[in-house]
Design a protein around this motif. Structure first.
Motif, PDB file in Angstrom:
ATOM      1  N   VAL A  35      47.483  35.725  35.887  1.00 25.45           N
ATOM      2  CA  VAL A  35      46.676  35.941  34.683  1.00 25.45           C
ATOM      3  C   VAL A  35      45.490  34.995  34.770  1.00 25.45           C
ATOM      4  O   VAL A  35      45.673  33.773  34.772  1.00 25.45           O
ATOM      5  CB  VAL A  35      47.478  35.671  33.389  1.00 25.45           C
ATOM      6  N   HIS A  36      44.289  35.571  34.873  1.00 24.03           N
ATOM      7  CA  HIS A  36      43.095  34.726  34.921  1.00 24.03           C
ATOM      8  C   HIS A  36      42.640  34.443  33.495  1.00 24.03           C
ATOM      9  O   HIS A  36      42.280  35.343  32.743  1.00 24.03           O
ATOM     10  CB  HIS A  36      41.958  35.380  35.706  1.00 24.03           C
ATOM     11  N   MET A  37      42.684  33.168  33.135  1.00 26.23           N
ATOM     12  CA  MET A  37      42.327  32.695  31.799  1.00 26.23           C
ATOM     13  C   MET A  37      41.042  31.885  31.918  1.00 26.23           C
ATOM     14  O   MET A  37      41.056  30.771  32.433  1.00 26.23           O
ATOM     15  CB  MET A  37      43.460  31.812  31.255  1.00 26.23           C
ATOM     16  N   PRO A  38      39.912  32.434  31.473  1.00 29.03           N
ATOM     17  CA  PRO A  38      38.657  31.684  31.590  1.00 29.03           C
ATOM     18  C   PRO A  38      38.659  30.443  30.705  1.00 29.03           C
ATOM     19  O   PRO A  38      39.163  30.465  29.587  1.00 29.03           O
ATOM     20  CB  PRO A  38      37.602  32.687  31.131  1.00 29.03           C
ATOM     21  N   ARG A  39      38.100  29.367  31.257  1.00 30.92           N
ATOM     22  CA  ARG A  39      38.004  28.112  30.506  1.00 30.92           C
ATOM     23  C   ARG A  39      36.571  27.827  30.075  1.00 30.92           C
ATOM     24  O   ARG A  39      36.349  27.156  29.075  1.00 30.92           O
ATOM     25  CB  ARG A  39      38.509  26.942  31.346  1.00 30.92           C
ATOM     26  N   ILE A  40      35.622  28.304  30.868  1.00 30.31           N
ATOM     27  CA  ILE A  40      34.208  28.101  30.566  1.00 30.31           C
ATOM     28  C   ILE A  40      33.471  29.424  30.759  1.00 30.31           C
ATOM     29  O   ILE A  40      34.027  30.368  31.340  1.00 30.31           O
ATOM     30  CB  ILE A  40      33.586  26.992  31.455  1.00 30.31           C
ATOM     31  N   LYS A  41      32.250  29.493  30.296  1.00 30.96           N
ATOM     32  CA  LYS A  41      31.495  30.745  30.316  1.00 30.96           C
ATOM     33  C   LYS A  41      31.414  31.359  31.713  1.00 30.96           C
ATOM     34  O   LYS A  41      31.608  32.561  31.884  1.00 30.96           O
ATOM     35  CB  LYS A  41      30.093  30.509  29.755  1.00 30.96           C
ATOM     36  N   SER A  42      31.169  30.551  32.727  1.00 29.42           N
ATOM     37  CA  SER A  42      31.016  31.089  34.077  1.00 29.42           C
ATOM     38  C   SER A  42      32.323  31.653  34.644  1.00 29.42           C
ATOM     39  O   SER A  42      32.304  32.417  35.617  1.00 29.42           O
ATOM     40  CB  SER A  42      30.446  30.023  35.014  1.00 29.42           C
ATOM     41  N   ASP A  43      33.459  31.326  34.043  1.00 28.29           N
ATOM     42  CA  ASP A  43      34.750  31.858  34.495  1.00 28.29           C
ATOM     43  C   ASP A  43      34.896  33.359  34.211  1.00 28.29           C
ATOM     44  O   ASP A  43      35.836  33.982  34.687  1.00 28.29           O
ATOM     45  CB  ASP A  43      35.912  31.137  33.801  1.00 28.29           C
ATOM     46  N   HIS A  44      33.986  33.932  33.452  1.00 27.41           N
ATOM     47  CA  HIS A  44      34.048  35.356  33.121  1.00 27.41           C
ATOM     48  C   HIS A  44      33.413  36.236  34.203  1.00 27.41           C
ATOM     49  O   HIS A  44      33.534  37.455  34.136  1.00 27.41           O
ATOM     50  CB  HIS A  44      33.355  35.625  31.777  1.00 27.41           C
ATOM     51  N   ASP A  45      32.759  35.648  35.176  1.00 30.57           N
ATOM     52  CA  ASP A  45      32.055  36.407  36.215  1.00 30.57           C
ATOM     53  C   ASP A  45      33.069  37.071  37.149  1.00 30.57           C
ATOM     54  O   ASP A  45      33.737  36.403  37.942  1.00 30.57           O
ATOM     55  CB  ASP A  45      31.135  35.466  37.006  1.00 30.57           C
ATOM     56  N   GLN A  92      48.816  39.690  44.413  1.00 27.61           N
ATOM     57  CA  GLN A  92      49.576  40.224  43.301  1.00 27.61           C
ATOM     58  C   GLN A  92      48.618  40.751  42.227  1.00 27.61           C
ATOM     59  O   GLN A  92      47.441  40.431  42.230  1.00 27.61           O
ATOM     60  CB  GLN A  92      50.537  39.175  42.731  1.00 27.61           C
ATOM     61  N   PRO A  93      49.125  41.545  41.298  1.00 29.26           N
ATOM     62  CA  PRO A  93      48.272  42.017  40.209  1.00 29.26           C
ATOM     63  C   PRO A  93      47.651  40.833  39.451  1.00 29.26           C
ATOM     64  O   PRO A  93      48.321  39.824  39.213  1.00 29.26           O
ATOM     65  CB  PRO A  93      49.234  42.785  39.304  1.00 29.26           C
ATOM     66  N   ILE A  94      46.387  40.983  39.096  1.00 23.70           N
ATOM     67  CA  ILE A  94      45.688  39.940  38.333  1.00 23.70           C
ATOM     68  C   ILE A  94      45.186  40.556  37.031  1.00 23.70           C
ATOM     69  O   ILE A  94      44.337  41.454  37.030  1.00 23.70           O
ATOM     70  CB  ILE A  94      44.490  39.355  39.105  1.00 23.70           C
ATOM     71  N   TYR A  95      45.701  40.053  35.935  1.00 19.16           N
ATOM     72  CA  TYR A  95      45.290  40.447  34.588  1.00 19.16           C
ATOM     73  C   TYR A  95      44.106  39.562  34.219  1.00 19.16           C
ATOM     74  O   TYR A  95      44.244  38.334  34.181  1.00 19.16           O
ATOM     75  CB  TYR A  95      46.472  40.221  33.649  1.00 19.16           C
ATOM     76  N   LEU A  96      42.953  40.140  33.981  1.00 20.86           N
ATOM     77  CA  LEU A  96      41.774  39.363  33.578  1.00 20.86           C
ATOM     78  C   LEU A  96      41.760  39.274  32.058  1.00 20.86           C
ATOM     79  O   LEU A  96      41.524  40.263  31.365  1.00 20.86           O
ATOM     80  CB  LEU A  96      40.495  40.005  34.105  1.00 20.86           C
TER      81      LEU A  96
END
Length: 147
Positions: free
Chosen positions: A67-77, A92-96
């Motif tokens: 599970v990719h959990m953004p911490r800062i604005k640039s983590d959304h790229d 493995q599957p990655i849930y954004l």
């Protein structure tokens, strides 16, 4: 989340990488390890070697979902996420989780974080932070009936 709570639904992802999975696909046959990470997290990247080893060692006995959990604005790229996942062999599957839907459902506030659910979809172990990989491995082996 509290121990023995039921696995949340996996709705609300901004996107999925590698492949999408559902709760119904995960519950019933094998335990599931969720690992929350972020491209801006050095400890997460360091821990991925151990997570990938668990994924590979227990391929037939364990579901693994990132599970990719953004911490800062640039983590959304998404391009950075794709490149980082490629560089670190996250197959493995990655849930954004750009909208923090799953993050909130799990109650996660920090990365890395790890959640192990038994085959019935009940939370059996939670751990956060960069240390404690041996404890995670021990708990996982116990849940898998290997220790």
């Amino acid at each position: 989340m509290k121990l023995r709570e039921e696995m949340p639904e996996l709705d609300g992802a901004v996107n999925w990488l590698n492949r999408k999975v559902t709760k119904n696909e995960l519950v019933g046959e094998k335990p599931t390890l969720f690992h929350f990470w972020s491209v801006s997290c050095h400890l997460c990247k360091k821990a991925l070697l151990d997570i990938n080893k668990l994924r590979d060692d227990y391929r037939e006995e364990l579901n693994v979902v990132a599970v990719h959990m953004p911490r800062i604005k640039s983590d959304h790229d998404i391009n950075v996420i794709k490149q980082t996942s490629c560089d670190h062999d996250i197959t493995q599957p990655i849930y954004l989780d750009g909208k923090f839907i799953l993050t909130d459902a799990f109650g996660t506030r920090t990365v890395p974080a790890y959640y192990i659910f038994d085959r019935n979809g009940q939370l059996r172990h939670f751990q956060a932070g960069g240390n404690g990989m041996k404890m995670l491995q021990t708990r996982l082996r116990r849940i898998l009936g290997k220790g």
